[in-house]
Structure formats: C-alpha cells, structure tokens
Motif scaffolding. Sequence first.
Motif, PDB file in Angstrom:
ATOM      1  N   HIS A  75       0.832  -1.204   0.000  1.00  0.00           N
ATOM      2  CA  HIS A  75       0.000   0.000   0.000  1.00  0.00           C
ATOM      3  C   HIS A  75       0.867   1.256   0.000  1.00  0.00           C
ATOM      4  O   HIS A  75       0.544   2.239  -0.682  1.00  0.00           O
ATOM      5  N   SER A  78       1.958   1.747  -3.436  1.00  0.00           N
ATOM      6  CA  SER A  78       0.881   2.123  -4.356  1.00  0.00           C
ATOM      7  C   SER A  78       0.521   3.605  -4.267  1.00  0.00           C
ATOM      8  O   SER A  78      -0.024   4.169  -5.229  1.00  0.00           O
ATOM      9  N   LEU A 263      -8.228  -0.772   5.034  1.00  0.00           N
ATOM     10  CA  LEU A 263      -7.056  -0.873   5.903  1.00  0.00           C
ATOM     11  C   LEU A 263      -7.423  -1.502   7.238  1.00  0.00           C
ATOM     12  O   LEU A 263      -6.717  -2.388   7.729  1.00  0.00           O
ATOM     13  N   ALA A 291      -0.947   8.362   1.691  1.00  0.00           N
ATOM     14  CA  ALA A 291      -2.299   7.972   1.272  1.00  0.00           C
ATOM     15  C   ALA A 291      -3.228   9.177   1.278  1.00  0.00           C
ATOM     16  O   ALA A 291      -4.099   9.309   0.404  1.00  0.00           O
ATOM     17  N   LEU A 299      -7.248   3.698   2.715  1.00  0.00           N
ATOM     18  CA  LEU A 299      -5.974   3.319   3.315  1.00  0.00           C
ATOM     19  C   LEU A 299      -5.591   4.230   4.481  1.00  0.00           C
ATOM     20  O   LEU A 299      -4.428   4.271   4.882  1.00  0.00           O
TER      21      LEU A 299
END
Length: 348
Positions: A75, A78, A263, A291, A299
């Motif tokens: 994550h 990303s 999350l 995020a 997230l």
Amino acid sequence: MSSQRLTASVSNYGGLGSFGAHGLKPEAIRNVIREIKALTTKPFAMNLWVSMEDEGAVASTEEAFHRSLSPLAKHIESVGGATPSYHPYEPIRFEDQVQVLLDEGISVFSFIYGIPSKQILDEFRHQGIVLIGTATTVDEAIALEQAGVDVIAASGFEAGGHRGSFLQPSEDSLTGTMALVPQVVDAVRLPVVAAGGIGDARGIVAAFALGAEGVQMGTAFLACEESGANTLHRKALLSGQARQTALTRGFTGRLARGIKNRLLDELNQNNIEILPYPLQRALVRHLSIPAEKAGRPELLPLWSGQSANLARCTHVRALLDTLVKEISEIGGAVQSWSAHRQLEEAQE
C-alpha cells in the motif's frame, strides 16, 4: 485530531475546548498551549496519556518491525510513499510532558490510560488546575475518585478513537455509555461527564437524564473545518461512509474505533502481527501521510464514534448553535408533555 483553532473555538463559545497532546514532545506542547492562549482567554483542557507505551515497545526488534511492515508495504508503494527503515524506539516521557503543562499554567488537565502519581496530582492541585480522569469501567471511576480527581469522564465503547482502559484490558472494558454513565454516577460522588456516541442534542439530554453533569463530544467536531481532520476524513464523516465503525489495534497498537474500511479490515486479520504502541502508530503513519496526499481514504485510519452519521455541521459555531437550540426545544417538549400528563392525572 485536535487543533488549536478547534480548541479555542469551543472555549470561546462557552464550552471547554480540549487538545490531545499525547504524541507531542514537550516543546511542541509548549508551543500548542501558547498558540491556543493567543486565540482564547477562556479555560481549555490539555489531554495526555498516563501510559505512554505498551509492554514490549522498548524491546521490540527489527525483525518484528519488518513483519508488521509486510502487509503495509504494498500500500505504501501504491500511494508513492517511501518504504520506512527500522529505527530503535525513542520514548517521550510523560513526566516531561506534564512539567510543560505545569509551567504554562493551564486551567484543566485531563488524562486517560491510567492515573498520574500522587506527587504529580498534588502539583496540579497546588496550582488550582482542574483534574479530569477518564474511566471506561465503574472500578476505574472509583479508583479515580480515590486518587482525588475533580471530574470523571465516563467513556462508553461507542466513542471514536482509543479506549483509555487501565485496570483491565480494553477488550474486557467495553461497556456502553447508556449502561456505564448511571453506574458511575451511583458509584462516585464526583461530577460525571458522559462520553461516547453522543452526537446530537438528543444524546446530550439523555446523558443528563442518566445523571451526567456534562458531556464530551468528539466525532461531531471532527467533521468541522476547524478540526485537525483532513478533508478526506471530514468528507467520510459527512457523507454516510461512517455508517459502519469497528474496533482495531491495527492502526496504533492500542484498541481504538474508526470507520470500517479496507485498511482496518486487513489489519484486523488474525495472521497480522501488530507492533506495541506507539511503534505501530509510527509505522502506519508511513502509509497514512502519502495515502492522504494520494486521496485514498480506504488506506487511512479514520477515527470515528458510532454516532458519526449524526454529524451535519461543518463549523464549530453552527454545531454549537444547533445543539443549544435543539436542547431547548427538547426541554420545552418535555415540559409540555409533563404538564399534559399532570392535567390528565388531575382529570382522572
């Protein structure tokens, strides 16, 4: 999610604004207090955590760090974040934070996760600073009264954010506000403030009916622009996305309530290793900061109580005006109903 602006706005209106400073170093706390004092001449509270770390935080290893990083790494990548490196834990001392509050001459000191030492409490009493202790069970309320605090905040498990339990594990201290408040009122002789799941005037009136002499509200104020919540968080609170909340240790290492999202669900899986507080909190920040910039609320740790869907106002003054108006209306309706019943009884 505290902010100097939110704290001052509530106090300026006539409430007691409160700033949660538990994660700040002493000098940062000093700056916050002075900034709030520049915005208001009214009393406000500073809140600290008596227990600053979980058992095992100091001894936690680099191997444990990488095991807990593993489910977050994809994550972080990303959203364009940098993969964090392991650093040994550097604690912030509660006693050093406390000294700043004493030096700066605040009006109210509130605390959770325990009871400060008698010496610390005596120093606050000597300066005439009001002491508010948080209880999640009746036994904790009794212990706070015996320690000599001035007010007890009875926190039901509907509340957003962390469960400040200190006599038993948080998972064993999940009493709801409606059940907790009247029991605490009956068990102690101190003023009791009801906290947890109170999101509108109806909740406030109910709390007073249960014997509380005040209420503590958090999530409703998070939706306001003056709060420290980011835009994604406030949007989630106001758009109906907070219909489902859940408890998790995954965000910080300590049990807390937030909006149920991707999350939270992933970190609640049985095979996920969670670092002790505050190590897990620091680790998750390596995801939450990028995020937020990437606009990925699924997230983010999105703190929220169970009453989040009652949030409607986006400014502190509008929220407080609404609460005052609706409490008055409810009070008027109750008086009208009472008078009507008295008339019926007289006619019987």
